[in-house]
Design a protein around this motif. Structure first.
Motif, short mmCIF file in Angstrom:
data_model
loop_
_atom_site.label_atom_id
_atom_site.label_comp_id
_atom_site.label_asym_id
_atom_site.label_seq_id
_atom_site.Cartn_x
_atom_site.Cartn_y
_atom_site.Cartn_z
N ALA A 92 5.34 10.94 -9.26
CA ALA A 92 4.65 10.54 -10.73
C ALA A 92 3.60 11.11 -10.70
O ALA A 92 3.74 12.34 -11.84
N ALA A 93 2.96 12.16 -9.21
CA ALA A 93 2.55 13.50 -10.14
C ALA A 93 2.89 14.98 -9.24
O ALA A 93 2.82 15.58 -8.55
N ASP A 94 4.17 14.53 -8.53
CA ASP A 94 5.32 15.66 -8.51
C ASP A 94 4.89 15.95 -7.05
O ASP A 94 4.81 17.48 -6.76
N SER A 95 3.80 15.15 -5.94
CA SER A 95 3.67 15.47 -5.09
C SER A 95 4.92 16.40 -4.05
O SER A 95 5.55 16.04 -3.80
N GLU A 96 4.30 17.49 -3.18
CA GLU A 96 5.34 18.37 -1.63
C GLU A 96 5.25 17.11 -0.74
O GLU A 96 6.16 17.61 -0.31
N PHE A 97 4.53 15.78 -1.02
CA PHE A 97 5.18 15.42 0.18
C PHE A 97 5.14 13.47 0.14
O PHE A 97 6.30 13.28 0.57
N ALA A 98 6.08 13.48 -1.36
CA ALA A 98 6.80 12.37 -2.43
C ALA A 98 7.46 12.43 -1.38
O ALA A 98 8.45 11.07 -0.34
N GLU A 99 8.71 13.18 -0.92
CA GLU A 99 9.77 12.95 0.27
C GLU A 99 9.85 12.42 1.42
O GLU A 99 10.15 10.80 1.53
N ARG A 100 8.56 12.95 1.99
CA ARG A 100 7.80 11.41 3.62
C ARG A 100 7.60 10.93 3.26
O ARG A 100 7.49 10.39 3.47
N ILE A 101 6.55 10.39 2.34
CA ILE A 101 5.97 9.63 1.82
C ILE A 101 6.96 8.40 1.92
O ILE A 101 7.25 7.87 1.95
N CYS A 102 8.20 9.16 0.93
CA CYS A 102 9.42 7.85 0.42
C CYS A 102 9.59 7.53 1.65
O CYS A 102 10.67 6.51 2.36
N GLN A 103 9.68 8.82 2.27
CA GLN A 103 11.03 7.96 4.07
C GLN A 103 10.20 7.11 4.38
O GLN A 103 10.57 6.45 5.91
N LEU A 104 8.94 7.33 4.92
CA LEU A 104 8.31 6.33 5.50
C LEU A 104 8.07 5.00 4.55
O LEU A 104 7.72 4.35 5.47
N CYS A 105 8.12 5.13 3.40
CA CYS A 105 8.25 4.06 2.92
C CYS A 105 8.96 3.31 2.23
O CYS A 105 9.18 1.63 2.96
N ALA A 106 9.94 3.16 2.78
CA ALA A 106 11.73 2.97 3.52
C ALA A 106 11.78 1.83 4.21
O ALA A 106 12.37 1.39 4.75
N GLY A 133 1.21 -1.47 -0.08
CA GLY A 133 0.07 0.39 -0.10
C GLY A 133 0.94 0.97 0.13
O GLY A 133 0.25 2.11 -0.90
N ILE A 134 1.71 1.28 0.88
CA ILE A 134 2.28 2.51 1.10
C ILE A 134 4.19 2.41 0.11
O ILE A 134 3.45 3.78 -0.89
N CYS A 135 4.11 1.40 -0.52
CA CYS A 135 4.85 1.62 -2.21
C CYS A 135 3.82 2.20 -3.42
O CYS A 135 4.03 2.97 -4.15
N ALA A 136 2.42 1.45 -3.02
CA ALA A 136 1.82 2.47 -4.04
C ALA A 136 1.48 3.57 -4.55
O ALA A 136 1.60 4.14 -5.01
N LEU A 137 1.50 4.14 -3.19
CA LEU A 137 1.32 5.41 -2.81
C LEU A 137 2.64 6.55 -2.89
O LEU A 137 2.47 7.28 -3.45
N ALA A 138 3.67 5.68 -2.25
CA ALA A 138 4.55 6.87 -2.92
C ALA A 138 5.05 6.83 -4.79
O ALA A 138 5.40 7.91 -4.83
#
Length: 118
Positions: free
Chosen positions: A58-72, A48-53
């Motif tokens: 892809a959308a260049d979301s302002e939250f992408a970096e923080r989501i990727c931190q949690l994804c990691a 789920g988190i990988c799909a969200l990340a």
């Protein structure tokens, strides 16, 4: 384009999503499913988190970096759990995909640190 900037990480997230979904499904077919409960739960959370990340990069979301931190962080936990069951091909493959994704997400999040939020 954002999707090109994050392409390596997007691909790692995509591959991890597929590996986690496959692993969870295969775990449900194991003889002692109860022993696989944590693996299945982490597989589902990780997918789920990988799909969200992937979607947010892809959308260049302002939250992408923080989501990727949690994804990691979640990928690391899932990979560690799957590594406990490496005698099963699906868990070994999932652990490898999780490690690759965690690394890619950490690189992505670290590369963009300092980005201001909109």
């Amino acid at each position: 384009m954002a999707h090109q900037k994050y392409q390596h990480c997007i691909e790692a997230c995509h591959d991890c999503t597929a590996a986690c979904e496959h692993c969870a499904t295969a775990c449900l077919g194991e003889k002692n499913v109860k022993d696989m409960e944590r693996c299945i739960r982490l597989d589902r959370t990780c997918a789920g988190i990988c799909a969200l990340a992937e979607r947010e990069m892809a959308a260049d979301s302002e939250f992408a970096e923080r989501i990727c931190q949690l994804c990691a962080e979640i990928c690391e936990a899932c990979g560690e759990e799957c590594a406990r069951h490496e005698h099963m091909d699906h868990c070994r493959e999932c652990a490898e995909a999780c490690r690759r994704c965690a690394e890619a997400c950490r690189e992505m999040a670290g590369a963009g640190s300092g980005r201001t939020h909109r």
